[in-house]
Motif scaffolding. Structure first.
Motif, PDB file in Angstrom:
ATOM      1  N   LEU A 169       0.822  -1.209   0.000  1.00 12.06           N
ATOM      2  CA  LEU A 169       0.000   0.000   0.000  1.00 12.06           C
ATOM      3  C   LEU A 169       0.856   1.259   0.000  1.00 12.06           C
ATOM      4  CD1 LEU A 169      -2.822  -1.025   2.523  1.00 12.06           C
ATOM      5  CD2 LEU A 169      -3.096  -0.579   0.075  1.00 12.06           C
ATOM      6  N   LEU A 170       1.929   1.256   0.795  1.00 19.96           N
ATOM      7  CA  LEU A 170       2.826   2.414   0.839  1.00 19.96           C
ATOM      8  C   LEU A 170       3.433   2.703  -0.524  1.00 19.96           C
ATOM      9  CD1 LEU A 170       4.724   2.001   4.236  1.00 19.96           C
ATOM     10  CD2 LEU A 170       3.338   3.958   3.536  1.00 19.96           C
ATOM     11  N   LEU A 171       3.858   1.665  -1.217  1.00 24.04           N
ATOM     12  CA  LEU A 171       4.479   1.841  -2.535  1.00 24.04           C
ATOM     13  C   LEU A 171       3.500   2.454  -3.529  1.00 24.04           C
ATOM     14  CD1 LEU A 171       6.585  -1.444  -2.867  1.00 24.04           C
ATOM     15  CD2 LEU A 171       7.423   0.877  -2.480  1.00 24.04           C
ATOM     16  N   PHE A 172       2.258   1.970  -3.523  1.00 20.68           N
ATOM     17  CA  PHE A 172       1.256   2.526  -4.437  1.00 20.68           C
ATOM     18  C   PHE A 172       0.946   3.977  -4.096  1.00 20.68           C
ATOM     19  CE2 PHE A 172       0.290  -1.859  -5.695  1.00 20.68           C
ATOM     20  CZ  PHE A 172       0.063  -1.683  -7.055  1.00 20.68           C
ATOM     21  N   ILE A 173       0.865   4.284  -2.816  1.00 23.94           N
ATOM     22  CA  ILE A 173       0.587   5.666  -2.390  1.00 23.94           C
ATOM     23  C   ILE A 173       1.695   6.600  -2.872  1.00 23.94           C
ATOM     24  CG2 ILE A 173       0.439   7.181  -0.375  1.00 23.94           C
ATOM     25  CD1 ILE A 173      -0.915   4.777   1.078  1.00 23.94           C
ATOM     26  N   LEU A 174       2.947   6.217  -2.628  1.00 22.31           N
ATOM     27  CA  LEU A 174       4.080   7.057  -3.027  1.00 22.31           C
ATOM     28  C   LEU A 174       4.159   7.199  -4.536  1.00 22.31           C
ATOM     29  CD1 LEU A 174       6.793   5.739  -0.519  1.00 22.31           C
ATOM     30  CD2 LEU A 174       5.544   7.914  -0.417  1.00 22.31           C
ATOM     31  N   LEU A 175       3.861   6.115  -5.242  1.00 21.83           N
ATOM     32  CA  LEU A 175       3.906   6.142  -6.706  1.00 21.83           C
ATOM     33  C   LEU A 175       2.863   7.108  -7.266  1.00 21.83           C
ATOM     34  CD1 LEU A 175       5.464   4.658  -8.997  1.00 21.83           C
ATOM     35  CD2 LEU A 175       3.519   3.097  -9.141  1.00 21.83           C
ATOM     36  N   LEU A 176       1.652   7.018  -6.769  1.00 25.26           N
ATOM     37  CA  LEU A 176       0.577   7.888  -7.266  1.00 25.26           C
ATOM     38  C   LEU A 176       0.822   9.352  -6.896  1.00 25.26           C
ATOM     39  CD1 LEU A 176      -2.438   5.563  -6.419  1.00 25.26           C
ATOM     40  CD2 LEU A 176      -1.778   6.318  -8.711  1.00 25.26           C
ATOM     41  N   ILE A 177       1.302   9.586  -5.681  1.00 25.79           N
ATOM     42  CA  ILE A 177       1.615  10.961  -5.276  1.00 25.79           C
ATOM     43  C   ILE A 177       2.742  11.529  -6.142  1.00 25.79           C
ATOM     44  CG2 ILE A 177       2.597  12.370  -3.422  1.00 25.79           C
ATOM     45  CD1 ILE A 177       1.050  10.649  -1.446  1.00 25.79           C
ATOM     46  N   GLY A 178       3.744  10.698  -6.437  1.00 25.41           N
ATOM     47  CA  GLY A 178       4.859  11.130  -7.272  1.00 25.41           C
ATOM     48  C   GLY A 178       4.402  11.529  -8.661  1.00 25.41           C
ATOM     49  N   PHE A 179       3.555  10.706  -9.288  1.00 23.53           N
ATOM     50  CA  PHE A 179       3.036  11.031 -10.621  1.00 23.53           C
ATOM     51  C   PHE A 179       2.142  12.273 -10.568  1.00 23.53           C
ATOM     52  CE2 PHE A 179       3.985   6.518 -11.809  1.00 23.53           C
ATOM     53  CZ  PHE A 179       4.794   6.821 -12.904  1.00 23.53           C
ATOM     54  N   GLY A 180       1.338  12.378  -9.506  1.00 19.59           N
ATOM     55  CA  GLY A 180       0.471  13.552  -9.375  1.00 19.59           C
ATOM     56  C   GLY A 180       1.284  14.829  -9.203  1.00 19.59           C
ATOM     57  N   TRP A 181       2.296  14.773  -8.367  1.00 17.40           N
ATOM     58  CA  TRP A 181       3.169  15.942  -8.156  1.00 17.40           C
ATOM     59  C   TRP A 181       3.843  16.356  -9.461  1.00 17.40           C
ATOM     60  CZ3 TRP A 181       8.619  16.244  -8.384  1.00 17.40           C
ATOM     61  CH2 TRP A 181       9.168  17.441  -7.880  1.00 17.40           C
ATOM     62  N   ARG A 182       4.277  15.374 -10.258  1.00 11.69           N
ATOM     63  CA  ARG A 182       4.903  15.679 -11.547  1.00 11.69           C
ATOM     64  C   ARG A 182       3.920  16.355 -12.483  1.00 11.69           C
ATOM     65  NH1 ARG A 182       6.300  11.045 -15.822  1.00 11.69           N
ATOM     66  NH2 ARG A 182       4.016  11.229 -15.919  1.00 11.69           N
ATOM     67  N   ASN A 183       2.667  15.864 -12.479  1.00  5.46           N
ATOM     68  CA  ASN A 183       1.655  16.486 -13.344  1.00  5.46           C
ATOM     69  C   ASN A 183       1.383  17.908 -12.953  1.00  5.46           C
ATOM     70  OD1 ASN A 183       1.350  14.143 -14.828  1.00  5.46           O
ATOM     71  ND2 ASN A 183      -0.387  13.395 -13.642  1.00  5.46           N
ATOM     72  N   PHE A 184       1.319  18.176 -11.652  1.00  6.99           N
ATOM     73  CA  PHE A 184       1.082  19.556 -11.196  1.00  6.99           C
ATOM     74  C   PHE A 184       2.239  20.470 -11.566  1.00  6.99           C
ATOM     75  CE2 PHE A 184      -2.130  17.925  -8.044  1.00  6.99           C
ATOM     76  CZ  PHE A 184      -3.189  18.685  -8.534  1.00  6.99           C
ATOM     77  N   ASN A 185       3.447  19.963 -11.468  1.00 11.38           N
ATOM     78  CA  ASN A 185       4.628  20.784 -11.818  1.00 11.38           C
ATOM     79  C   ASN A 185       4.705  21.020 -13.325  1.00 11.38           C
ATOM     80  OD1 ASN A 185       5.517  21.148  -9.247  1.00 11.38           O
ATOM     81  ND2 ASN A 185       7.012  19.485  -9.269  1.00 11.38           N
ATOM     82  N   ARG A 186       4.297  20.005 -14.077  1.00  7.70           N
ATOM     83  CA  ARG A 186       4.366  20.125 -15.536  1.00  7.70           C
ATOM     84  C   ARG A 186       3.327  21.122 -16.043  1.00  7.70           C
ATOM     85  NH1 ARG A 186       3.780  14.648 -18.726  1.00  7.70           N
ATOM     86  NH2 ARG A 186       5.789  14.318 -17.698  1.00  7.70           N
ATOM     87  N   ASN A 187       2.127  21.043 -15.462  1.00 10.57           N
ATOM     88  CA  ASN A 187       1.044  21.959 -15.859  1.00 10.57           C
ATOM     89  C   ASN A 187       0.766  22.889 -14.690  1.00 10.57           C
ATOM     90  OD1 ASN A 187       0.606  20.427 -18.304  1.00 10.57           O
ATOM     91  ND2 ASN A 187      -0.409  18.901 -17.024  1.00 10.57           N
ATOM     92  N   VAL A 188       1.305  24.066 -14.759  1.00 11.05           N
ATOM     93  CA  VAL A 188       1.142  25.021 -13.665  1.00 11.05           C
ATOM     94  C   VAL A 188      -0.341  25.260 -13.434  1.00 11.05           C
ATOM     95  CG1 VAL A 188       1.624  27.340 -12.853  1.00 11.05           C
ATOM     96  CG2 VAL A 188       3.317  26.112 -14.238  1.00 11.05           C
ATOM     97  N   VAL A 189      -0.767  25.133 -12.148  1.00 11.58           N
ATOM     98  CA  VAL A 189      -2.187  25.227 -11.833  1.00 11.58           C
ATOM     99  C   VAL A 189      -2.695  26.634 -12.105  1.00 11.58           C
ATOM    100  CG1 VAL A 189      -3.888  24.969 -10.023  1.00 11.58           C
ATOM    101  CG2 VAL A 189      -1.887  23.477 -10.077  1.00 11.58           C
TER     102      VAL A 189
END
Length: 449
Positions: free
Chosen positions: A429-449
């Motif tokens: 569960l920890l690995l999936f949480i970190l993976l999804l947060i990592g991809f989400g953080w990258r998306n937010f950085n790539r597309n400035v909110v």
């Protein structure tokens, strides 16, 4: 800022309805768990009373022949039910927690179970694990799918962006408020369960609680990732509900079908019939042949001889019963091995499916999983063998019934000593949480909110 966000969130009528609804369903699940717990405790108490009365009554009626007495007498073995089992009933609603066996053929008795309404079994119990795994994610999706998109669609996002120094931090705070609310709800339900169901605050409970928190965080991580794509609210809702449907229903059903087809098991009914047929065939076979097979299995009983001239004697009868078990031993072992393979395959695949992993871990903590049932069946075999070895010599010597200490035969209890691995429980569960947060953080950085 956090206080204001929390007030705005909790002030919403939809939020109040959602939290209240889940709280009510959670309390209902605890009531169902209480009913299950009471039923188990009553069954165990009744089994103890019944065995005592059953043995005393039969010992009074069959005073002269211990073999005939032991033909009827049943002895009980109980699979210990932990209080936390009320939160995750698992396989305990299908498989019996009490085995009542005579010293006759075991395979014909091992798979006996209580009569239950098939419709009730199909629907299953709405226990707490069901509420956590199926319903909590729906509320999380409801609270999170439109965190950014709603304000963008209403035209108020630009105001938020200009007033906030860090919009990403603002988004995290929105998630934090929702995470805190759901974890608080989980905490209220579980600590209510501690008081209501008398669950001890031990390692098992806190691992159960930890898995519940991680499961909630996993679904918030899923929502965080979908929100990071910055699509419309309708798109987010459809995608999140599709993911829910996929992880909760479609994937588990597909995996179950795969495992069932890959590891096909012989039916327990067929095994029972084979044991009985093997036993009945011995009535028409040469007695000495049956006894010789029996003595190969138990050489210590070779000193007992068959009574010549008698059509029936207990040595030959119990030898026939034993041969029924021996001749179905290969199929019995095959069933055991196949079920173990199913269990191992399910646990391995579940490490990559968070919903399945959570369900299996909760059942494992509650000792209501398939592994526990297999261990209980093995213990039943050992329990039955111990009874046979104790009584065979007494039967063959026709020991006096009134000289046996029948009051010493109490209901025995099997306790599953399997330990819980923290890494196995938490790491996927920890690995999936970190993976999804990592991809989400990258998306937010790539597309400035």
């Amino acid at each position: 800022m956090l206080a204001l966000l929390f007030k705005n969130f909790i002030r919403s009528k939809g939020t109040k309805i959602g939290l209240l609804f889940l709280l009510c369903i959670g309390f209902i699940s605890l009531l169902i768990g209480k009913q299950f717990q009471d039923k188990q405790q009553n069954s165990i108490q009744e089994a103890a009373i019944y065995q005592k009365e059953h043995i005393a009554r039969n010992a009074e009626y069959h005073k002269d022949e211990i073999g005939l007495l032991l033909y009827y007498i049943k002895f009980s073995l109980v699979n210990n039910t932990l209080p936390i089992n009320s939160l995750a009933i698992g396989q305990r609603d299908v498989n019996p927690s009490i085995q009542n066996v005579t010293i006759r053929g075991l395979e014909g008795q091992k798979y006996d179970s209580e009569l239950n309404n098939p419709n009730n079994l199909l629907a299953g119990n709405i226990d707490f694990s069901f509420v956590l795994i199926y319903l909590f994610p729906l509320l999380i999706i409801t609270f999170s799918y439109n965190i950014i998109s709603e304000e963008k669609e209403s035209g108020t996002w630009k105001i938020v962006a200009t007033q906030s120094q860090n919009t990403f931090k603002y988004i995290l705070q929105l998630f934090y408020v929702r995470i805190l609310s759901l974890i608080a709800l989980l905490t209220v339900l579980l600590f209510t369960a501690v008081l209501f169901l008398n669950i001890p605050l031990d390692q098992s409970f806190f691992i159960f609680y930890g898995i519940g928190i991680l499961y909630i965080l996993f679904w918030f991580a899923v929502c965080f990732f979908v929100v990071s794509l910055q699509k419309h609210s309708n798109f987010n809702a459809v995608i999140l509900l599709t993911i829910w449907l996929f992880l909760i229903i479609i994937v588990p059903a597909g995996i179950n079908a795969f495992i069932v087809n890959k590891y096909k098991v012989p039916e327990a009914l067929e095994l029972t019939l084979q044991q009985r047929n093997a036993y009945h065939e011995k009535w028409d076979m040469d007695k000495n042949e049956t006894l010789e097979k029996f003595f190969k299995h138990y050489p210590q009983f070779r000193k007992y001889k068959n009574s010549e001239g008698k059509e029936f004697n207990w040595l030959w009868y119990f030898a026939m019963q034993q041969m029924g078990d021996d001749e179905s031993a290969v199929q019995s072992k095959e069933l055991e091995v196949k079920l173990e393979q199913r269990n191992r395959a399910g646990e391995l695949i579940a490490q990559f499916i968070p919903t399945l992993h959570t369900q299996i871990q909760l059942n494992e903590i509650a000792k209501s999983d398939l592994r526990n049932q297999l261990l209980f069946l093995k213990e039943t075999t050992q329990f039955h063998e111990k009874l046979r070895l104790h009584f065979y010599s007494k039967i063959f010597e026709n020991a006096p019934v009134d000289q046996q200490k029948w009051e010493d035969f109490k209901v025995e209890t099997f306790t599953d000593a399997t330990t819980i691995s923290f890494g196995k429980a938490f790491l996927p569960l920890l690995l999936f949480i970190l993976l999804l947060i990592g991809f989400g953080w990258r998306n937010f950085n790539r597309n400035v909110v």
